[in-house]
Design an enzyme around this catalytic site. Structure first.
Site, PDB file in Angstrom:
ATOM      1  CE  LYS A 151      -4.243  -1.779   2.118  1.00 46.72           C
ATOM      2  NZ  LYS A 151      -5.237  -1.593   3.212  1.00 46.72           N
ATOM      3  CE  LYS A 203     -15.053  -2.884  -0.814  1.00 47.93           C
ATOM      4  NZ  LYS A 203     -15.084  -2.522   0.619  1.00 47.93           N
ATOM      5  CE  LYS A 213      -8.192 -10.433  -3.855  1.00 46.84           C
ATOM      6  NZ  LYS A 213      -8.024 -10.456  -2.375  1.00 46.84           N
TER       7      LYS A 213
END
Length: 329
Positions: free
Chosen positions: A109, A195, A192
């Site tokens: 991240k 969102k 994957k």
């Protein structure tokens, strides 16, 4: 007592990957385990956020989970239950920097700009451990990407128990639901479903209407070869494998059974069948979500009630942890 805990970040509308990978299994697990499910809004602010957007996304995520069948008495938002933050701070003082430095999700991240990210993003695995252990949860539904967090939570529990000279926190077992599916991006079968992907065509969300689903599956990336008759034939055909996985999971069939039905044909017939199946399973959830969102005060009331139940269970556990570390009670 065997207890399940899991959570989902209210950052964006839950998608098909969330549903097939976790939410559907949560509904099943609550029938056999004492279960708590949490909208982890404290985790949501470890990355840049917009306050009003977070509030609205929390309501939408709650509505989606309720529409999927989660018990409203065991669903709540994390910030409404103080035990999470209180135990999280204790675990910040129990966990070791070396343990956190090994956590791969922070590296993923933060990327190259790790110095510019919040301290919360760095220590959020400690809060995740507190989320679970505040309830003395024994089982956590996990995917492969969460195994490291369970290992860390167990390390923290063991160190707390050792340092305090007690057997207080239980060991946590990762629970891999038997029918959970790893759902990939509709535009890139090696990523994957997410969102955060900038393309809305990359995912089916739980508020999609019939026309949305039809268009997204029509545009879903495939290849020019017919579907194979056996699973081995899907090797290196990432998009085809993904669509077969979605169909198999939604229909409670094996990929082998799906290929026996559609193998040898092109994607036209299969995409039509997949679209029909998605409309059958997802549109009722979308309709119920829309109905619930027309009564926001009712959703808030349900979350408050769930928070009261969560507090009733976790407060004695965290109060005892505070006593054990030496806090005046």
């Amino acid at each position: 007592m065997q207890r399940v805990f899991s959570g989902i970040q209210p950052t964006g509308i839950p998608h098909l990957g969330n549903y097939l990978g976790a939410i559907r299994s949560w509904v099943t697990l609550q029938e056999t385990y004492d279960s708590f499910y949490c909208l982890v809004d404290l985790h949501s602010i470890t990355m840049p956020w917009e306050p009003e957007k977070l509030r609205q996304q929390t309501l939408v995520t709650a509505a989606c989970l309720l529409a999927c069948g989660l018990n409203p008495d065991r669903l709540y938002n994390q910030s409404a239950v103080s035990t999470h933050a209180r135990l999280g701070w204790i675990f910040n003082c129990v966990s070791r920097l070396g343990w956190l430095n090994r956590m791969t999700q922070f590296k993923d991240k933060a990327g190259k700009n790790r110095e510019n990210h919040s301290a919360g993003l760095y220590v959020y695995p400690n809060l995740m451990a507190a989320d679970i252990l505040a309830f003395h949860a024994t089982h956590v539904p996990v995917g492969d990407d969460q195994r490291q967090h369970i290992e860390l939570a167990n390390d923290i529990a063991q160190k707390f128990n050792h340092d305090m000279g007690v057997e207080f926190f239980p060991q946590i077992q990762g629970l891999i639901p038997p029918h959970a599916a790893r759902v990939m991006n509709l535009r890139d079968g090696q990523k994957k479903m997410s969102k955060s992907d900038p393309s809305e065509q990359s995912r089916i969300i739980l508020t999609d209407k019939e026309d949305d689903i039809t268009l997204k599956i029509k545009r879903a990336k495939t290849d020019s070869e017919p579907l194979p008759g056996e699973v081995e034939g899907l090797k290196d055909r990432h998009e085809a494998r993904n669509l077969i996985t979605i169909y198999a999971s939604l229909s409670d069939k094996t990929p082998e059974a799906v290929l026996q039905e559609f193998g040898g044909n092109g994607f036209g017939q299969f995409k039509k069948a997949l679209t029909d199946l998605l409309i059958e399973k997802i549109v009722p959830i979308a309709q119920e979500t829309e109905r619930l969102l027309s009564h926001e005060d009712h959703i808030i009331s349900l979350l408050r009630k769930g928070a009261e139940t969560a507090s009733t269970v976790s407060e004695p556990i965290v109060s005892e942890a505070e006593r054990l570390v030496g806090f005046l009670r």
